[in-house]
Scaffold this motif. Structure first.
Motif, PDB file in Angstrom:
ATOM      1  N   VAL A 233       0.840  -1.191   0.000  1.00  0.00           N
ATOM      2  CA  VAL A 233       0.000   0.000   0.000  1.00  0.00           C
ATOM      3  C   VAL A 233       0.876   1.242   0.000  1.00  0.00           C
ATOM      4  O   VAL A 233       1.779   1.389   0.833  1.00  0.00           O
ATOM      5  N   PHE A 234       0.615   2.131  -0.963  1.00  0.00           N
ATOM      6  CA  PHE A 234       1.205   3.458  -1.026  1.00  0.00           C
ATOM      7  C   PHE A 234       0.082   4.448  -0.753  1.00  0.00           C
ATOM      8  O   PHE A 234      -1.061   4.205  -1.152  1.00  0.00           O
ATOM      9  N   ALA A 235       0.381   5.578  -0.117  1.00  0.00           N
ATOM     10  CA  ALA A 235      -0.703   6.494   0.229  1.00  0.00           C
ATOM     11  C   ALA A 235      -0.223   7.934   0.265  1.00  0.00           C
ATOM     12  O   ALA A 235       0.947   8.218   0.544  1.00  0.00           O
ATOM     13  N   VAL A 236      -1.170   8.830  -0.037  1.00  0.00           N
ATOM     14  CA  VAL A 236      -0.977  10.256   0.196  1.00  0.00           C
ATOM     15  C   VAL A 236      -2.204  10.745   0.936  1.00  0.00           C
ATOM     16  O   VAL A 236      -3.336  10.358   0.625  1.00  0.00           O
ATOM     17  N   SER A 237      -1.989  11.581   1.952  1.00  0.00           N
ATOM     18  CA  SER A 237      -3.114  12.037   2.766  1.00  0.00           C
ATOM     19  C   SER A 237      -2.919  13.486   3.155  1.00  0.00           C
ATOM     20  O   SER A 237      -1.801  14.019   3.179  1.00  0.00           O
TER      21      SER A 237
END
Length: 300
Positions: A233-237
């Motif tokens: 999982v890669f994420a930007v928040s």
């Protein structure tokens, strides 16, 4: 279906919608959450079709990122690539980049509903495509939207005895509308970094890349990785929203791209590392054993 006619999917459980355009290379042009666009539009659809300038979620096929030369060998098959012919585009250093299908109009929709669209391209029926990638096959993209999850499943089915190298990828340009870049937080899994030269070509050197969770801020990325674990999982928040890219299956490599000139970040699923078509290290789709890969984008 007319040129550039969109297929817009609607999540029955939320205000999330997704738009793909089969007549323009089956590119994803929008992922909208309550009217707020989550995909970088950059120079738009026409620049993608006519100039291969990427935006949204383009398919990079049959290879993702750059090749270190204008030719490659698969078994006994030698292939010479001619820039400007057979869909071959080059970067500023003359390296063939992102394959041959940018904006290709040859996709045929085979299934469509309010939440799904499936389209196919018969690579083997196109002599101009086979000139650059002489491995006849059927390419299928199945896209679905439900429960705030956009799922993209790619299937490569060999149509002759020639096995098909799997070196493709996708390039999702993600953005957080209304949130300043220095408030974006990025998260990546543990993997292995592949170091590159000034042209963006891997040198062969690698180093461990531990899992990170940090502010994007002014950081700039154009970095390749392999040893990406299945289900990573890669994420930007930021601003109360979180966008995750899940490498569900078939994507052991990745590129992270975040330029200084545009407020976007890309977590690119890749079926093989950069330059694998020349160096090896890829899976093959064989007759009777299709190659399948899937990633998903989840909006929290």
């Amino acid at each position: 279906m007319t040129e550039f006619e969109p297929c817009t999917l609607a999540d029955p459980s939320s205000d999330l919608t997704a738009t793909f355009v089969p007549g323009a290379g089956m590119i994803g042009t929008s992922l909208s959450d309550g009217g707020e666009e989550l995909l970088g539009q950059r120079r738009g659809l026409r620049a993608y079709v006519f100039e291969a300038k990427t935006m949204g979620i383009p398919l990079l096929y049959p290879w993702a990122n750059r090749l270190s030369g204008k030719g490659y060998r698969v078994g006994a098959t030698e292939v010479a690539l001619t820039p400007g012919s057979g869909g071959v585009h080059t970067d500023e250093h003359g390296a063939p980049i992102h394959g041959t299908l940018a904006g290709d109009p040859g996709w045929r929709v085979t299934e469509r509903s309010a939440t799904t669209v499936t389209a196919e391209l018969d690579f083997g029926s196109r002599p101009e495509l086979l000139a650059s990638f002489p491995f006849p096959h059927l390419l299928s993209l199945a896209v679905s939207l439900a429960d705030r999850i956009l799922t993209v499943r790619t299937t490569v089915t060999a149509t002759t005895g020639a096995a098909v190298p799997l070196c493709f990828g996708f390039h999702p340009y993600l953005q957080l509308p209304g949130v300043l870049r220095d408030q974006w937080r990025m998260e990546t899994p543990p993997m292995r970094a592949r170091l590159v030269d000034a042209r963006g070509i891997p040198t062969g050197a690698t180093e461990p890349h531990p899992a990170i969770s940090e502010s994007l801020g002014e950081q700039v990325f154009d970095d390749g990785f392999d040893d990406v674990p299945a289900g990573a999982v890669f994420a930007v928040s930021g601003g109360g929203r979180r966008i995750e890219v899940h490498f569900d299956t078939g994507y052991p490599a990745a590129q992270i791209y975040a330029p200084a000139t545009d407020d976007v970040i890309c977590f690119e699923p890749m079926a093989a590392p950069t330059d694998a078509l020349r160096r090896g290290g890829y899976r093959m789709a064989r007759q009777g054993a299709p190659g399948v890969a899937q990633f998903s984008i989840r909006v929290r």
